[in-house]
Scaffold this motif. Structure first.
Motif, mmCIF file in Angstrom:
data_model
loop_
_atom_site.group_PDB
_atom_site.id
_atom_site.type_symbol
_atom_site.label_atom_id
_atom_site.label_comp_id
_atom_site.label_asym_id
_atom_site.label_seq_id
_atom_site.Cartn_x
_atom_site.Cartn_y
_atom_site.Cartn_z
ATOM 1 N N ASP A 50 40.751 169.625 -20.952
ATOM 2 C CA ASP A 50 40.878 168.434 -20.120
ATOM 3 C C ASP A 50 40.593 167.178 -20.933
ATOM 4 O O ASP A 50 39.580 167.083 -21.640
ATOM 5 C CB ASP A 50 39.892 168.498 -18.940
ATOM 6 C CG ASP A 50 40.174 169.671 -18.024
ATOM 7 O OD1 ASP A 50 41.258 170.266 -18.147
ATOM 8 O OD2 ASP A 50 39.314 169.982 -17.185
ATOM 9 N N SER A 88 45.491 164.789 -18.476
ATOM 10 C CA SER A 88 44.445 164.893 -17.462
ATOM 11 C C SER A 88 43.896 166.317 -17.437
ATOM 12 O O SER A 88 44.147 167.113 -18.353
ATOM 13 C CB SER A 88 45.023 164.490 -16.104
ATOM 14 O OG SER A 88 44.028 164.519 -15.096
ATOM 15 N N GLU A 89 43.176 166.661 -16.395
ATOM 16 C CA GLU A 89 42.680 168.026 -16.245
ATOM 17 C C GLU A 89 43.807 168.942 -15.768
ATOM 18 O O GLU A 89 44.854 168.481 -15.318
ATOM 19 C CB GLU A 89 41.538 168.046 -15.228
ATOM 20 C CG GLU A 89 41.970 167.592 -13.844
ATOM 21 C CD GLU A 89 40.833 167.643 -12.861
ATOM 22 O OE1 GLU A 89 39.973 168.532 -13.010
ATOM 23 O OE2 GLU A 89 40.810 166.819 -11.932
ATOM 24 N N THR A 149 49.487 168.943 -14.097
ATOM 25 C CA THR A 149 48.638 167.940 -14.724
ATOM 26 C C THR A 149 49.488 166.691 -14.957
ATOM 27 O O THR A 149 50.672 166.671 -14.587
ATOM 28 C CB THR A 149 48.042 168.445 -16.056
ATOM 29 O OG1 THR A 149 47.082 167.485 -16.548
ATOM 30 C CG2 THR A 149 49.123 168.637 -17.106
#
Length: 387
Positions: free
Chosen positions: A85, A187-188, A208
Protein backbone atom coordinates in the motif's frame (compact mmCIF):
# COMPACT_ATOMS: atom_id res chain seq x y z
CA UNK A 1 24.51 107.69 66.47
CA UNK A 2 21.05 106.27 66.91
CA UNK A 3 20.62 102.77 68.13
CA UNK A 4 18.05 100.66 66.25
CA UNK A 5 15.85 98.75 68.58
CA UNK A 6 15.44 95.01 68.26
CA UNK A 7 11.74 95.34 67.54
CA UNK A 8 12.42 97.63 64.60
CA UNK A 9 15.01 95.20 63.19
CA UNK A 10 12.47 92.42 63.19
CA UNK A 11 10.12 94.64 61.27
CA UNK A 12 12.77 95.47 58.69
CA UNK A 13 13.73 91.81 58.19
CA UNK A 14 10.07 90.95 57.79
CA UNK A 15 9.93 93.39 54.90
CA UNK A 16 13.19 92.58 53.10
CA UNK A 17 13.22 88.77 53.30
CA UNK A 18 10.07 88.26 51.13
CA UNK A 19 11.48 90.76 48.67
CA UNK A 20 14.72 88.76 48.43
CA UNK A 21 12.84 85.47 48.03
CA UNK A 22 10.65 86.96 45.30
CA UNK A 23 13.74 88.26 43.53
CA UNK A 24 15.46 84.85 43.65
CA UNK A 25 12.31 83.05 42.36
CA UNK A 26 12.11 85.43 39.41
CA UNK A 27 15.70 84.65 38.49
CA UNK A 28 15.07 80.90 38.62
CA UNK A 29 11.91 81.20 36.43
CA UNK A 30 13.86 83.27 33.92
CA UNK A 31 16.58 80.64 33.64
CA UNK A 32 14.02 77.83 33.28
CA UNK A 33 12.21 79.63 30.48
CA UNK A 34 15.44 79.88 28.56
CA UNK A 35 15.97 76.06 28.68
CA UNK A 36 14.85 74.27 25.34
CA UNK A 37 11.90 71.84 25.65
CA UNK A 38 12.89 68.18 24.91
CA UNK A 39 10.99 67.01 21.81
CA UNK A 40 9.79 63.43 21.36
CA UNK A 41 12.11 61.56 18.96
CA UNK A 42 10.05 60.02 16.16
CA UNK A 43 11.37 57.61 13.53
CA UNK A 44 10.14 58.01 9.96
CA UNK A 45 10.69 56.50 6.53
CA UNK A 46 10.13 57.58 2.96
CA UNK A 47 7.78 55.41 0.90
CA UNK A 48 9.40 53.17 -1.71
CA UNK A 49 8.44 53.97 -5.28
CA UNK A 50 9.13 51.55 -8.12
CA UNK A 51 7.65 49.68 -11.09
CA UNK A 52 6.56 46.24 -9.98
CA UNK A 53 4.54 43.32 -11.34
CA UNK A 54 0.81 43.44 -10.72
CA UNK A 55 -0.83 40.16 -9.75
CA UNK A 56 -3.99 38.36 -8.76
CA UNK A 57 -4.29 35.63 -6.11
CA UNK A 58 -6.77 32.74 -6.18
CA UNK A 59 -7.54 29.79 -3.94
CA UNK A 60 -7.40 26.37 -5.57
CA UNK A 61 -6.61 22.70 -5.07
CA UNK A 62 -3.91 20.34 -6.30
CA UNK A 63 -4.97 17.32 -8.34
CA UNK A 64 -3.12 14.40 -9.90
CA UNK A 65 -2.09 14.93 -13.50
CA UNK A 66 -3.27 11.34 -14.18
CA UNK A 67 -5.64 9.11 -12.24
CA UNK A 68 -6.62 5.51 -13.04
CA UNK A 69 -9.03 3.25 -11.17
CA UNK A 70 -7.65 -0.27 -11.51
CA UNK A 71 -10.32 -2.85 -12.40
CA UNK A 72 -10.16 -6.42 -13.63
CA UNK A 73 -11.12 -7.19 -17.23
CA UNK A 74 -12.09 -10.74 -16.33
CA UNK A 75 -13.94 -12.57 -13.57
CA UNK A 76 -12.00 -14.66 -11.12
CA UNK A 77 -10.40 -15.07 -7.72
CA UNK A 78 -7.44 -12.91 -6.67
CA UNK A 79 -4.49 -15.23 -6.27
CA UNK A 80 -1.80 -12.70 -5.32
CA UNK A 81 -1.23 -8.97 -4.62
CA UNK A 82 2.17 -7.82 -5.87
CA UNK A 83 2.54 -4.37 -4.25
CA UNK A 84 2.53 -2.68 -0.86
CA UNK A 85 0.00 0.00 0.00
CA UNK A 86 1.27 3.45 -0.99
CA UNK A 87 4.10 2.18 -3.21
CA UNK A 88 5.44 4.13 -6.17
CA UNK A 89 4.76 1.83 -9.11
CA UNK A 90 6.00 1.87 -12.70
CA UNK A 91 3.96 1.52 -15.85
CA UNK A 92 3.65 -2.18 -16.76
CA UNK A 93 4.34 -3.42 -13.24
CA UNK A 94 2.21 -6.44 -12.18
CA UNK A 95 -0.20 -5.45 -9.39
CA UNK A 96 -2.64 -8.38 -9.05
CA UNK A 97 -2.74 -11.94 -10.30
CA UNK A 98 -6.09 -13.61 -10.95
CA UNK A 99 -6.25 -17.41 -10.63
CA UNK A 100 -4.89 -18.49 -14.04
CA UNK A 101 -5.91 -22.17 -14.09
CA UNK A 102 -9.37 -21.75 -15.68
CA UNK A 103 -7.85 -19.57 -18.37
CA UNK A 104 -5.08 -22.08 -19.14
CA UNK A 105 -7.79 -24.70 -19.64
CA UNK A 106 -9.74 -22.35 -21.91
CA UNK A 107 -6.55 -21.69 -23.86
CA UNK A 108 -5.89 -25.41 -24.39
CA UNK A 109 -9.46 -25.91 -25.56
CA UNK A 110 -9.09 -23.05 -28.03
CA UNK A 111 -5.84 -24.49 -29.35
CA UNK A 112 -7.50 -27.89 -29.84
CA UNK A 113 -10.44 -26.32 -31.65
CA UNK A 114 -8.03 -24.55 -33.95
CA UNK A 115 -6.19 -27.78 -34.75
CA UNK A 116 -9.48 -29.50 -35.47
CA UNK A 117 -10.59 -26.64 -37.72
CA UNK A 118 -7.29 -26.74 -39.60
CA UNK A 119 -7.62 -30.48 -40.17
CA UNK A 120 -11.21 -30.10 -41.35
CA UNK A 121 -10.22 -27.31 -43.73
CA UNK A 122 -7.39 -29.38 -45.19
CA UNK A 123 -9.71 -32.34 -45.76
CA UNK A 124 -12.46 -30.24 -47.40
CA UNK A 125 -9.95 -28.42 -49.58
CA UNK A 126 -8.46 -31.77 -50.69
CA UNK A 127 -11.94 -33.08 -51.59
CA UNK A 128 -12.77 -29.96 -53.53
CA UNK A 129 -9.47 -29.94 -55.42
CA UNK A 130 -9.87 -33.63 -56.37
CA UNK A 131 -13.40 -33.16 -57.73
CA UNK A 132 -12.55 -29.90 -59.45
CA UNK A 133 -9.71 -31.63 -61.30
CA UNK A 134 -12.11 -34.05 -63.04
CA UNK A 135 -14.86 -31.55 -63.67
CA UNK A 136 -13.95 -31.23 -67.37
CA UNK A 137 -14.34 -34.98 -67.89
CA UNK A 138 -17.95 -34.73 -66.78
CA UNK A 139 -17.32 -37.45 -64.17
CA UNK A 140 -19.01 -35.22 -61.58
CA UNK A 141 -21.76 -32.73 -61.90
CA UNK A 142 -21.33 -28.97 -61.56
CA UNK A 143 -23.65 -29.02 -58.53
CA UNK A 144 -21.38 -31.43 -56.66
CA UNK A 145 -18.32 -29.32 -57.44
CA UNK A 146 -20.04 -26.20 -56.09
CA UNK A 147 -21.19 -28.13 -53.02
CA UNK A 148 -17.61 -29.23 -52.26
CA UNK A 149 -16.46 -25.65 -52.75
CA UNK A 150 -19.01 -24.35 -50.21
CA UNK A 151 -18.00 -27.04 -47.70
CA UNK A 152 -14.37 -25.93 -48.03
CA UNK A 153 -15.31 -22.28 -47.48
CA UNK A 154 -17.35 -23.22 -44.40
CA UNK A 155 -14.35 -25.11 -43.04
CA UNK A 156 -12.20 -22.04 -43.67
CA UNK A 157 -14.69 -19.89 -41.74
CA UNK A 158 -14.70 -22.33 -38.82
CA UNK A 159 -10.90 -22.11 -38.75
CA UNK A 160 -11.07 -18.33 -38.59
CA UNK A 161 -13.55 -18.58 -35.70
CA UNK A 162 -11.26 -21.04 -33.93
CA UNK A 163 -8.32 -18.68 -34.38
CA UNK A 164 -10.40 -15.81 -32.94
CA UNK A 165 -11.36 -17.96 -29.95
CA UNK A 166 -7.71 -18.81 -29.45
CA UNK A 167 -6.74 -15.12 -29.54
CA UNK A 168 -9.47 -14.34 -27.00
CA UNK A 169 -8.27 -17.15 -24.74
CA UNK A 170 -4.71 -15.85 -24.96
CA UNK A 171 -5.95 -12.31 -24.19
CA UNK A 172 -8.01 -13.49 -21.21
CA UNK A 173 -4.98 -15.34 -19.88
CA UNK A 174 -2.90 -12.16 -20.17
CA UNK A 175 -5.61 -10.30 -18.23
CA UNK A 176 -4.94 -12.55 -15.24
CA UNK A 177 -1.89 -10.35 -14.64
CA UNK A 178 -3.32 -6.90 -13.86
CA UNK A 179 -0.60 -4.37 -14.65
CA UNK A 180 -0.18 -0.67 -13.89
CA UNK A 181 -1.27 1.39 -16.93
CA UNK A 182 0.62 4.47 -15.65
CA UNK A 183 3.44 5.27 -13.25
CA UNK A 184 2.58 6.90 -9.95
CA UNK A 185 1.61 6.40 -6.32
CA UNK A 186 -0.73 3.48 -5.71
CA UNK A 187 -3.42 3.38 -3.04
CA UNK A 188 -4.19 0.38 -0.84
CA UNK A 189 -5.58 -2.87 -2.21
CA UNK A 190 -9.33 -2.51 -1.81
CA UNK A 191 -9.87 -6.26 -2.39
CA UNK A 192 -7.74 -8.75 -0.49
CA UNK A 193 -6.22 -11.96 -1.78
CA UNK A 194 -8.74 -14.79 -2.14
CA UNK A 195 -11.74 -12.65 -3.00
CA UNK A 196 -13.78 -13.06 -6.17
CA UNK A 197 -13.90 -10.04 -8.48
CA UNK A 198 -16.03 -9.24 -11.48
CA UNK A 199 -14.65 -7.51 -14.53
CA UNK A 200 -15.23 -6.55 -18.09
CA UNK A 201 -18.03 -4.03 -17.46
CA UNK A 202 -18.76 -0.60 -16.03
CA UNK A 203 -19.72 -2.30 -12.77
CA UNK A 204 -16.40 -4.11 -12.50
CA UNK A 205 -14.82 -4.24 -9.05
CA UNK A 206 -12.36 -1.41 -8.29
CA UNK A 207 -9.18 -2.99 -6.97
CA UNK A 208 -7.10 0.14 -6.25
CA UNK A 209 -6.19 3.54 -7.77
CA UNK A 210 -2.98 5.04 -9.15
CA UNK A 211 -2.22 8.77 -9.15
CA UNK A 212 0.51 10.51 -11.12
CA UNK A 213 1.58 13.55 -9.07
CA UNK A 214 4.81 14.48 -10.82
CA UNK A 215 4.03 16.71 -12.53
CA UNK A 216 1.00 17.77 -10.52
CA UNK A 217 -1.90 20.00 -11.56
CA UNK A 218 -3.47 22.93 -9.71
CA UNK A 219 -7.08 23.90 -10.51
CA UNK A 220 -8.70 27.21 -9.60
CA UNK A 221 -11.50 29.56 -10.65
CA UNK A 222 -10.07 32.74 -12.23
CA UNK A 223 -11.68 36.13 -12.73
CA UNK A 224 -13.39 36.61 -16.09
CA UNK A 225 -11.73 40.06 -16.41
CA UNK A 226 -8.38 38.31 -16.83
CA UNK A 227 -9.72 35.73 -19.30
CA UNK A 228 -8.95 37.68 -22.49
CA UNK A 229 -5.46 38.62 -21.30
CA UNK A 230 -4.60 35.00 -20.53
CA UNK A 231 -5.92 33.81 -23.90
CA UNK A 232 -3.90 36.51 -25.67
CA UNK A 233 -0.74 35.21 -23.97
CA UNK A 234 -1.49 31.65 -25.16
CA UNK A 235 -1.92 30.51 -21.55
CA UNK A 236 1.82 29.85 -21.19
CA UNK A 237 2.49 32.32 -18.41
CA UNK A 238 4.46 31.74 -15.24
CA UNK A 239 2.59 31.42 -11.97
CA UNK A 240 3.55 30.90 -8.33
CA UNK A 241 1.82 28.96 -5.60
CA UNK A 242 2.10 28.53 -1.85
CA UNK A 243 0.49 26.12 0.58
CA UNK A 244 -1.70 27.24 3.46
CA UNK A 245 1.17 26.81 5.94
CA UNK A 246 3.74 28.68 3.80
CA UNK A 247 4.54 32.39 3.81
CA UNK A 248 6.16 32.84 0.39
CA UNK A 249 5.14 32.01 -3.17
CA UNK A 250 8.25 29.91 -3.71
CA UNK A 251 6.87 27.23 -6.05
CA UNK A 252 6.90 28.18 -9.74
CA UNK A 253 4.77 26.64 -12.45
CA UNK A 254 3.14 27.28 -15.82
CA UNK A 255 -0.50 28.07 -16.59
CA UNK A 256 -1.25 25.44 -19.24
CA UNK A 257 -5.04 25.34 -19.56
CA UNK A 258 -7.97 27.77 -19.54
CA UNK A 259 -11.49 26.45 -20.03
CA UNK A 260 -13.42 27.48 -23.14
CA UNK A 261 -16.21 29.37 -21.39
CA UNK A 262 -16.99 31.58 -18.41
CA UNK A 263 -19.39 30.27 -15.77
CA UNK A 264 -22.42 32.54 -16.07
CA UNK A 265 -23.47 32.03 -12.46
CA UNK A 266 -20.12 32.93 -10.87
CA UNK A 267 -18.37 35.02 -13.53
CA UNK A 268 -15.28 32.84 -13.27
CA UNK A 269 -13.39 30.58 -15.64
CA UNK A 270 -11.78 27.26 -14.73
CA UNK A 271 -7.99 27.32 -15.11
CA UNK A 272 -5.14 24.93 -14.53
CA UNK A 273 -1.43 25.26 -13.80
CA UNK A 274 1.18 22.51 -13.81
CA UNK A 275 4.02 22.23 -11.26
CA UNK A 276 7.11 20.07 -10.95
CA UNK A 277 6.90 17.77 -7.92
CA UNK A 278 10.21 15.90 -7.84
CA UNK A 279 10.31 16.02 -4.04
CA UNK A 280 6.76 14.63 -3.81
CA UNK A 281 5.91 17.33 -1.26
CA UNK A 282 2.67 18.21 -3.06
CA UNK A 283 -0.22 15.78 -2.79
CA UNK A 284 -3.50 15.57 -4.65
CA UNK A 285 -6.27 17.31 -2.72
CA UNK A 286 -4.08 19.93 -1.01
CA UNK A 287 -5.36 23.51 -0.94
CA UNK A 288 -3.11 26.37 -2.01
CA UNK A 289 -3.04 29.98 -3.15
CA UNK A 290 -1.88 30.72 -6.68
CA UNK A 291 -0.51 34.04 -7.92
CA UNK A 292 -0.92 35.11 -11.56
CA UNK A 293 1.61 37.76 -12.58
CA UNK A 294 0.07 40.44 -14.80
CA UNK A 295 1.32 43.67 -16.36
CA UNK A 296 3.79 45.97 -14.58
CA UNK A 297 2.60 49.02 -12.65
CA UNK A 298 4.07 51.94 -10.75
CA UNK A 299 3.53 51.57 -7.02
CA UNK A 300 4.10 53.40 -3.73
CA UNK A 301 4.97 51.00 -0.89
CA UNK A 302 4.91 51.58 2.86
CA UNK A 303 5.30 49.22 5.83
CA UNK A 304 2.09 47.63 7.03
CA UNK A 305 2.76 48.66 10.65
CA UNK A 306 2.73 52.39 9.72
CA UNK A 307 -0.98 52.25 8.82
CA UNK A 308 -3.67 53.18 11.34
CA UNK A 309 -7.43 53.53 11.30
CA UNK A 310 -9.78 56.41 11.97
CA UNK A 311 -13.15 54.74 12.12
CA UNK A 312 -13.60 53.29 8.62
CA UNK A 313 -10.77 55.34 7.08
CA UNK A 314 -7.16 54.22 6.81
CA UNK A 315 -4.56 56.84 7.81
CA UNK A 316 -0.84 57.39 8.26
CA UNK A 317 0.96 59.99 10.34
CA UNK A 318 3.32 62.29 8.45
CA UNK A 319 5.86 64.90 9.52
CA UNK A 320 5.72 68.23 7.67
CA UNK A 321 8.56 70.66 7.00
CA UNK A 322 8.09 72.25 10.46
CA UNK A 323 8.34 68.84 12.17
CA UNK A 324 4.65 68.85 13.03
CA UNK A 325 2.63 65.64 13.07
CA UNK A 326 -0.15 65.50 10.48
CA UNK A 327 -2.88 62.92 9.82
CA UNK A 328 -3.01 61.80 6.20
CA UNK A 329 -5.89 59.63 4.88
CA UNK A 330 -4.72 57.00 2.38
CA UNK A 331 -6.28 54.62 -0.11
CA UNK A 332 -4.63 51.22 0.13
CA UNK A 333 -4.06 48.43 -2.36
CA UNK A 334 -2.68 44.91 -2.05
CA UNK A 335 -0.22 43.54 0.50
CA UNK A 336 3.25 42.49 -0.68
CA UNK A 337 5.36 39.90 1.10
CA UNK A 338 3.22 40.17 4.27
CA UNK A 339 5.08 43.41 4.98
CA UNK A 340 4.49 46.15 2.41
CA UNK A 341 1.22 47.78 1.45
CA UNK A 342 0.60 49.45 -1.90
CA UNK A 343 -0.73 52.98 -1.45
CA UNK A 344 -3.03 53.96 -4.30
CA UNK A 345 -3.58 57.52 -3.16
CA UNK A 346 -2.62 59.84 -0.29
CA UNK A 347 1.18 59.94 -0.03
CA UNK A 348 4.21 60.30 -2.29
CA UNK A 349 7.78 59.04 -2.10
CA UNK A 350 8.89 62.39 -0.61
CA UNK A 351 6.57 62.24 2.41
CA UNK A 352 7.90 61.38 5.86
CA UNK A 353 5.82 58.48 7.18
CA UNK A 354 5.97 57.94 10.96
CA UNK A 355 6.95 54.40 11.98
CA UNK A 356 8.09 54.98 15.59
CA UNK A 357 6.33 56.07 18.81
CA UNK A 358 2.97 55.77 17.07
CA UNK A 359 1.15 55.45 20.41
CA UNK A 360 2.71 58.63 21.84
CA UNK A 361 2.20 61.08 19.00
CA UNK A 362 -0.88 63.18 18.24
CA UNK A 363 -1.82 65.57 15.43
CA UNK A 364 -0.26 69.04 15.78
CA UNK A 365 2.57 67.79 17.97
CA UNK A 366 6.11 69.07 17.27
CA UNK A 367 8.60 66.21 17.24
CA UNK A 368 12.26 65.47 16.62
CA UNK A 369 12.26 63.41 13.37
CA UNK A 370 14.86 60.76 12.78
CA UNK A 371 15.17 58.71 9.60
CA UNK A 372 14.73 55.05 10.40
CA UNK A 373 17.45 52.60 9.24
CA UNK A 374 14.58 50.30 8.32
CA UNK A 375 14.39 52.18 5.02
CA UNK A 376 15.67 50.07 2.13
CA UNK A 377 16.52 50.93 -1.43
CA UNK A 378 14.02 50.44 -4.22
CA UNK A 379 16.00 47.56 -5.69
CA UNK A 380 16.05 45.73 -2.33
CA UNK A 381 12.38 46.37 -1.81
CA UNK A 382 11.43 44.94 -5.17
CA UNK A 383 13.67 41.91 -4.62
CA UNK A 384 11.98 41.18 -1.30
CA UNK A 385 8.51 41.75 -2.72
CA UNK A 386 9.01 39.50 -5.72
CA UNK A 387 10.22 36.70 -3.47
Amino acid sequence: MRTIKLKNLKTLFGIFIPVLLLSNTSCIDSKASNQPIALLPVAYINPVKDTIDDWEDYIGRFAASERVDIRSKINGYIEDVKFNDGDIVKKGQVLFIIDQRPFFIALKQAEAQKLEAEANLNRTKSDYNRIASVQDTRAVSIEEVEQRQQIAKSAEARLMAAEANLSQAQLDLSYTEIKAPISGIISEDFIDKGNYVTGGSSNATTLTTILTINPIHFYFEGNENDFSNIIAENNAQKVKVKLSNEQDFSREGILDFVDNEVDQSTGTVRERAVFNNDEMSLQSGMFGRIRLIKEKQSAILIPEEAIGSNQSQKIVYTIDKDNIIKVQPVQLGKLYNQKYRIVLNGVSSEDKIVVGNLLKIRPGMVVAPKKDPFLITNKEAVAIIQN
